[in-house]
Design an enzyme around this catalytic site. Structure first.
Site, PDB file in Angstrom:
ATOM      1  N   GLY A 145       0.839  -1.205   0.000  1.00 31.05           N
ATOM      2  CA  GLY A 145       0.000   0.000   0.000  1.00 31.05           C
ATOM      3  C   GLY A 145       0.864   1.241   0.000  1.00 31.05           C
ATOM      4  O   GLY A 145       2.069   1.174  -0.286  1.00 31.05           O
ATOM      5  N   ASN A 146       0.265   2.387   0.278  1.00 31.63           N
ATOM      6  CA  ASN A 146       1.057   3.615   0.411  1.00 31.63           C
ATOM      7  C   ASN A 146       0.383   4.535   1.420  1.00 31.63           C
ATOM      8  O   ASN A 146      -0.679   4.226   1.942  1.00 31.63           O
ATOM      9  CB  ASN A 146       1.255   4.290  -0.956  1.00 31.63           C
ATOM     10  CG  ASN A 146      -0.061   4.670  -1.598  1.00 31.63           C
ATOM     11  OD1 ASN A 146      -0.785   5.508  -1.081  1.00 31.63           O
ATOM     12  ND2 ASN A 146      -0.388   4.044  -2.727  1.00 31.63           N
ATOM     13  N   TYR A 147       1.012   5.667   1.700  1.00 33.70           N
ATOM     14  CA  TYR A 147       0.570   6.531   2.801  1.00 33.70           C
ATOM     15  C   TYR A 147      -0.595   7.458   2.445  1.00 33.70           C
ATOM     16  O   TYR A 147      -0.992   8.283   3.259  1.00 33.70           O
ATOM     17  CB  TYR A 147       1.731   7.414   3.267  1.00 33.70           C
ATOM     18  CG  TYR A 147       2.842   6.656   3.950  1.00 33.70           C
ATOM     19  CD1 TYR A 147       2.583   5.937   5.109  1.00 33.70           C
ATOM     20  CD2 TYR A 147       4.137   6.682   3.445  1.00 33.70           C
ATOM     21  CE1 TYR A 147       3.603   5.251   5.749  1.00 33.70           C
ATOM     22  CE2 TYR A 147       5.161   6.000   4.078  1.00 33.70           C
ATOM     23  CZ  TYR A 147       4.893   5.279   5.234  1.00 33.70           C
ATOM     24  OH  TYR A 147       5.885   4.603   5.868  1.00 33.70           O
ATOM     25  N   ALA A 200      -3.514   7.682  -5.311  1.00 29.06           N
ATOM     26  CA  ALA A 200      -2.126   7.222  -5.341  1.00 29.06           C
ATOM     27  C   ALA A 200      -2.180   5.727  -5.684  1.00 29.06           C
ATOM     28  O   ALA A 200      -2.234   4.869  -4.801  1.00 29.06           O
ATOM     29  CB  ALA A 200      -1.474   7.445  -3.983  1.00 29.06           C
TER      30      ALA A 200
END
Ligand code: CTP
Length: 401
Positions: free
Chosen positions: A207-209, A275
């Site tokens: 995943g990402n932030y 994102a």
């Protein structure tokens, strides 16, 4: 203002007497007004005065103790096209900033789906206090309109900043909201937001932030201007508030791609804020992968959704992308603008303090496909959203003319 539903919240401050005049102004301009008061407000102005001026009964309690009739904060919030709290005391302001819901006025704030405006009023020291200023900032960053207190003579006998703005100024702030409120009426706009999660096994993902805050703020702004918004959202902790927003929840880049394919053709514009993971595991393990020394994960590229929409885009459609960069910001952003066939791109740099993941502010620069570059100051994400939607409207108008 004509025919608009305006809910006026009154809290316990001496400026409540000016709210009577505000209500009269709103009614004179054709608005339908209902009033919700706190118990303390009743000490400053009578419900009878406000009921007479607003031509509607006043709501104070969750239920009427006489006959048990229920005052639903949810239906009050849904009824309103705008909720204006005037005067807003330091106490109510602090409770709003912290999600405290111990009276009808506050529960209504938490459940309202319309724009909210507050007109703070208090003594100068309370207004200047860091806690109050921080609460104002918090509310502003969540999209609450603030009609700043004015300088002048205060009930305490002191002189300074803390007087509630004049009723005409508050009415003007409400009017400004409505002026903007239907500029995108009848338009369908697709927005992607948040991160994507790419499964490795049943318990792990890549995943990402991304928090989704910027994308959700854009959706609220679009919806407040009358657009029907289709929000294709990755996993986030946020909730869309406005009733014009339809949320399509997805998890992976593949699901986001499929949802965009399904909705883009019906949209007049799309804003790609998500994102999206650029790579996903080639295979998803059926069972939890056990620890056994090192491991190698084979990844394959996901679809570039924005670029695919750029290929599908018709002449009448507007496509907007985002670029979050750490280096060579302008070169990378303008390259993405062209390679994805976007109408404009919004650049934010992780090198700018206060910009990027998770925070409530952003510092953006917009590049369009006619080589125009507009840089904006650091602002709450709700205000950046307004700048982005202004630009979108400008380009949509050009395409439609
Ligand atoms: N984007 C997308 N689908 C992807 C990757 C990106 O729709 N698989 C969109 C983003 O929502 C954003 C724009 O493309 O609007 C740019 O995203 P970004 O991650 O900055 O760029 P990439 O094209 O992924 O390039 P890189 O990661 O190499 O910088």
């Amino acid at each position: 203002m004509n025919g608009k539903h305006i809910l006026v919240g009154v809290t316990g401050g001496i400026a409540a007497y000016k709210t009577a005049y505000l209500i009269r102004l709103l009614v004179k301009q054709g608005a339908e007004v209902r009033v919700v008061m706190t118990e303390m407000a009743k000490q400053f102005i009578t419900p009878l005065t406000l009921a007479t001026l607003s031509k509607n009964p006043i709501a104070v309690d969750f239920f009427d103790p006489e006959n048990g009739q229920w005052n639903s904060h949810v239906s009050l919030g849904l009824w309103a096209d705008c909720y204006v709290i005037a005067p807003c005391t330091a106490n109510t302001l602090a409770k709003m900033a912290n999600g405290i819901a111990d009276n009808l006025l506050l529960t209504t704030y938490l459940s309202a789906k319309c724009p909210t405006i507050i007109a703070p009023a208090m003594d100068l020291d309370m207004y200047a206090h860091q806690a109050t200023q921080q609460n104002i900032q918090t509310l502003r960053s969540r999209g609450v309109g603030i009609v700043e207190a004015e300088d002048g003579f205060l009930a305490s006998g002191l002189t300074g900043k803390g007087r509630m703005a004049e009723p005409e100024t508050i009415a003007q702030a409400i009017d400004d909201i409505f002026k903007h409120s239907n500029t995108l009426g009848g338009q369908t706009i697709m927005v992607t937001a948040g991160p994507t999660y790419e499964k490795i096994d049943p318990v792990r993902f890549i995943g990402n932030y991304s928090s989704g805050k910027m994308g959700y703020a854009i959706c609220e702004e679009l919806a407040a201007r009358g657009a029907n918004v289709v929000l294709i959202s990755g996993p986030v902790k946020l909730k869309a508030k406005h009733k014009n927003i339809t949320v399509v929840s997805v998890e992976s880049a593949k699901q986001m791609y499929e949802a965009c394919q399904a909705h883009f053709a019906q949209a007049q514009a799309a804003i790609m804020t998500a994102a999206v993971a650029d790579f996903a595991p080639e295979n998803i393990a059926d069972n939890k992968i056990k620890r056994k020394g090192g491991m190698t994960l084979n990844l394959c590229p996901t679809n570039d959704i924005a670029a695919c929409m750029g290929q599908m885009k018709r002449e009448d459609q507007t496509l907007v992308g985002f670029a979050l960069e750490t280096n060579d910001e302008e070169t990378n952003a303008t390259h993405k603008l062209q390679s994805k066939n976007l109408d404009f791109i919004v650049l934010n740099s992780l090198n700018d303090k206060g910009a990027g993941f998770g925070v409530d502010t952003n510092k953006i620069t917009i590049f369009d496909n006619k080589s125009n570059r507009t840089a904006f100051d650091l602002k709450p994400k709700s205000e950046c959203a307004a700048d982005i939607v202004d630009k979108l409207e400008e380009i949509m108008r050009e395409k439609q003319s």
